[in-house]
Structure formats: C-alpha cells, structure tokens
Design a protein around this motif. Sequence first.
Motif, PDB file in Angstrom:
ATOM      1  N   GLY A  33     -14.985   6.238 -22.375  1.00 24.07           N
ATOM      2  CA  GLY A  33     -16.286   5.855 -22.915  1.00 24.07           C
ATOM      3  C   GLY A  33     -17.450   6.697 -22.423  1.00 24.07           C
ATOM      4  N   GLN A  34     -17.157   7.817 -21.767  1.00 31.90           N
ATOM      5  CA  GLN A  34     -18.207   8.694 -21.234  1.00 31.90           C
ATOM      6  C   GLN A  34     -18.374   9.988 -22.032  1.00 31.90           C
ATOM      7  OE1 GLN A  34     -19.946   7.478 -18.498  1.00 31.90           O
ATOM      8  NE2 GLN A  34     -18.653   5.701 -18.864  1.00 31.90           N
ATOM      9  N   GLY A  35     -17.586  10.154 -23.091  1.00 31.94           N
ATOM     10  CA  GLY A  35     -17.647  11.383 -23.884  1.00 31.94           C
ATOM     11  C   GLY A  35     -16.761  12.498 -23.362  1.00 31.94           C
ATOM     12  N   LEU A  36     -16.041  12.259 -22.267  1.00 31.64           N
ATOM     13  CA  LEU A  36     -15.203  13.317 -21.694  1.00 31.64           C
ATOM     14  C   LEU A  36     -14.000  13.640 -22.577  1.00 31.64           C
ATOM     15  CD1 LEU A  36     -15.216  12.398 -17.904  1.00 31.64           C
ATOM     16  CD2 LEU A  36     -16.458  14.238 -19.058  1.00 31.64           C
ATOM     17  N   GLY A  37     -13.461  12.633 -23.255  1.00 33.11           N
ATOM     18  CA  GLY A  37     -12.337  12.886 -24.157  1.00 33.11           C
ATOM     19  C   GLY A  37     -12.734  13.832 -25.279  1.00 33.11           C
ATOM     20  N   THR A  38     -13.896  13.594 -25.851  1.00 33.81           N
ATOM     21  CA  THR A  38     -14.395  14.473 -26.908  1.00 33.81           C
ATOM     22  C   THR A  38     -14.617  15.881 -26.368  1.00 33.81           C
ATOM     23  OG1 THR A  38     -15.434  12.610 -28.028  1.00 33.81           O
ATOM     24  CG2 THR A  38     -16.240  14.810 -28.608  1.00 33.81           C
ATOM     25  N   GLN A  39     -15.181  15.976 -25.175  1.00 35.21           N
ATOM     26  CA  GLN A  39     -15.395  17.297 -24.565  1.00 35.21           C
ATOM     27  C   GLN A  39     -14.074  18.023 -24.325  1.00 35.21           C
ATOM     28  OE1 GLN A  39     -17.942  16.927 -21.093  1.00 35.21           O
ATOM     29  NE2 GLN A  39     -19.184  15.404 -22.139  1.00 35.21           N
ATOM     30  N   MET A  40     -13.070  17.274 -23.895  1.00 36.46           N
ATOM     31  CA  MET A  40     -11.756  17.878 -23.655  1.00 36.46           C
ATOM     32  C   MET A  40     -11.155  18.368 -24.969  1.00 36.46           C
ATOM     33  SD  MET A  40      -8.474  16.401 -21.529  1.00 36.46           S
ATOM     34  CE  MET A  40      -8.528  14.810 -22.314  1.00 36.46           C
ATOM     35  N   VAL A  41     -11.226  17.555 -26.027  1.00 42.61           N
ATOM     36  CA  VAL A  41     -10.703  17.967 -27.326  1.00 42.61           C
ATOM     37  C   VAL A  41     -11.460  19.188 -27.836  1.00 42.61           C
ATOM     38  CG1 VAL A  41     -10.422  17.282 -29.747  1.00 42.61           C
ATOM     39  CG2 VAL A  41      -9.818  15.682 -27.919  1.00 42.61           C
ATOM     40  N   GLU A  42     -12.774  19.193 -27.702  1.00 39.51           N
ATOM     41  CA  GLU A  42     -13.563  20.347 -28.145  1.00 39.51           C
ATOM     42  C   GLU A  42     -13.174  21.605 -27.381  1.00 39.51           C
ATOM     43  OE1 GLU A  42     -17.493  18.772 -27.569  1.00 39.51           O
ATOM     44  OE2 GLU A  42     -17.604  18.028 -29.636  1.00 39.51           O
ATOM     45  N   HIS A  87      -8.149   3.078 -31.832  1.00 36.78           N
ATOM     46  CA  HIS A  87      -9.474   3.370 -32.392  1.00 36.78           C
ATOM     47  C   HIS A  87     -10.305   4.273 -31.486  1.00 36.78           C
ATOM     48  CE1 HIS A  87      -8.533   0.617 -35.590  1.00 36.78           C
ATOM     49  NE2 HIS A  87      -8.216  -0.303 -34.695  1.00 36.78           N
ATOM     50  N   ARG A  88     -10.143   4.149 -30.181  1.00 35.22           N
ATOM     51  CA  ARG A  88     -10.879   5.012 -29.244  1.00 35.22           C
ATOM     52  C   ARG A  88     -10.497   6.484 -29.464  1.00 35.22           C
ATOM     53  NH1 ARG A  88     -13.171   3.796 -24.120  1.00 35.22           N
ATOM     54  NH2 ARG A  88     -12.147   1.782 -24.223  1.00 35.22           N
ATOM     55  N   ALA A  89      -9.195   6.754 -29.585  1.00 29.30           N
ATOM     56  CA  ALA A  89      -8.738   8.129 -29.799  1.00 29.30           C
ATOM     57  C   ALA A  89      -9.190   8.651 -31.162  1.00 29.30           C
ATOM     58  CB  ALA A  89      -7.218   8.205 -29.683  1.00 29.30           C
ATOM     59  N   ILE A  90      -9.077   7.821 -32.182  1.00 29.93           N
ATOM     60  CA  ILE A  90      -9.485   8.237 -33.523  1.00 29.93           C
ATOM     61  C   ILE A  90     -10.958   8.612 -33.536  1.00 29.93           C
ATOM     62  CG2 ILE A  90      -9.812   7.440 -35.909  1.00 29.93           C
ATOM     63  CD1 ILE A  90      -7.181   5.752 -35.410  1.00 29.93           C
ATOM     64  N   GLU A 113     -12.700  12.225 -34.370  1.00 26.31           N
ATOM     65  CA  GLU A 113     -13.737  12.353 -35.395  1.00 26.31           C
ATOM     66  C   GLU A 113     -14.979  13.030 -34.817  1.00 26.31           C
ATOM     67  OE1 GLU A 113     -12.640   8.476 -38.185  1.00 26.31           O
ATOM     68  OE2 GLU A 113     -14.108   8.253 -36.567  1.00 26.31           O
ATOM     69  N   LYS A 114     -15.379  12.648 -33.615  1.00 22.22           N
ATOM     70  CA  LYS A 114     -16.557  13.269 -32.988  1.00 22.22           C
ATOM     71  C   LYS A 114     -16.324  14.750 -32.704  1.00 22.22           C
ATOM     72  CE  LYS A 114     -17.139  10.214 -29.675  1.00 22.22           C
ATOM     73  NZ  LYS A 114     -17.679   9.477 -28.526  1.00 22.22           N
TER      74      LYS A 114
END
Length: 177
Positions: free
Chosen positions: A108-117, A141-144, A148-149
């Motif tokens: 919930g901190q945006g780190l997953g999105t940063q890692m994917v990016e 839903h969190r991963a999806i 998406e982000k």
Amino acid sequence: MGEAPHGVVLRPMTEHDVPLIHRWLQAPHLAEWWGDAGFTLAETQAGYSPAVMAADQVTPYIAMRGGRAIGFAQSYLAMGSGDGWWDFVTDPGVRGIDQFLAHGEDLGQGLGTQMVEALVELLFRDPAVTLIQTDPDPGNHRAIRCYEKAGFRAVEIVTTPAGPALYMVRERKAHPL
C-alpha cells in the motif's frame, strides 16, 4: 540493473539470496497468492536457484530500495514456456513477469508499482522485447491495481496450469518522431 525514477533498483539474484527468498515466502501476505510457503529450504533452492531458473529461461532479481531488499521479481521468455503455460504465445519477443514485495508493512506504499515499473523499463531496454505480460489471480485486486498503475491493461481471464488468471499486457510505448 533496472531503476525506476522512485529509486527501486533491480539487481540480479544470486545463490546467496535463496535463504532470503525462503524466509520471505513464509510471510502470510505471500502465502495467500504465491503458494510456496510450505517449501523447505531445499525445495526453495531447487525452485529458485538462479542456475535452475536460467535453464528455464527465467531471470530472477532482488528489488532494492535505499540499500534494503524489498522484494523479488522475475522475467521469463513466454513463448515455449512449456507445461501448458502460454501455448498461445507465438511471438519470441514476449516476456512474462512475476514479483512480490517481501514485507507486509511495505504494501500500500506504491513500492509494488515502482518495482513493476523498474522491471518494465529494464526489459524494454532490449529492443527484441515486444510485449510484457503478467497473470495475477483474478481475486488479487491489489496486484491488478498495481499492474494497472504501471501501465498494464487487462485482456481476458485465461486458464493456466495454476488455475484462472487475469492475462494483462503492457505494450512498448511508441517513441515520438
């Protein structure tokens, strides 16, 4: 190494990282979706050894932020994966990705999105990579939302050897002329 603007760095995983992966896989937030929580250290070694993964055309990474290991990521050649995985993929430029954040407090901190990016950026540096795919559980839903982000779009629900998955893709962005 791949680095996103937010400071997540992907470094190649080594054999020395396998015990770390084993510890991470025991976390409750991973056991729900990843499925390797009951593995012994020997089983983790057999499945996550970089040499074993390389033989299957999988490249593993450890995600770092500020010198702290925060997660695991992997990319793989989708075409020819075998065992019923991605039989419909006929483009040798398609790469698949999977990843997880190691620490529940990082969710919930945006780190997953940063890692994917960071992983997407790293993979698209190779001009042979045409498309990146991923396949979260339709109930995750969190991963999806994370994908998406990071610019992925849902295509369809597919049946994989692990069960139903939401097939998502990220195309290479066209460069302006």
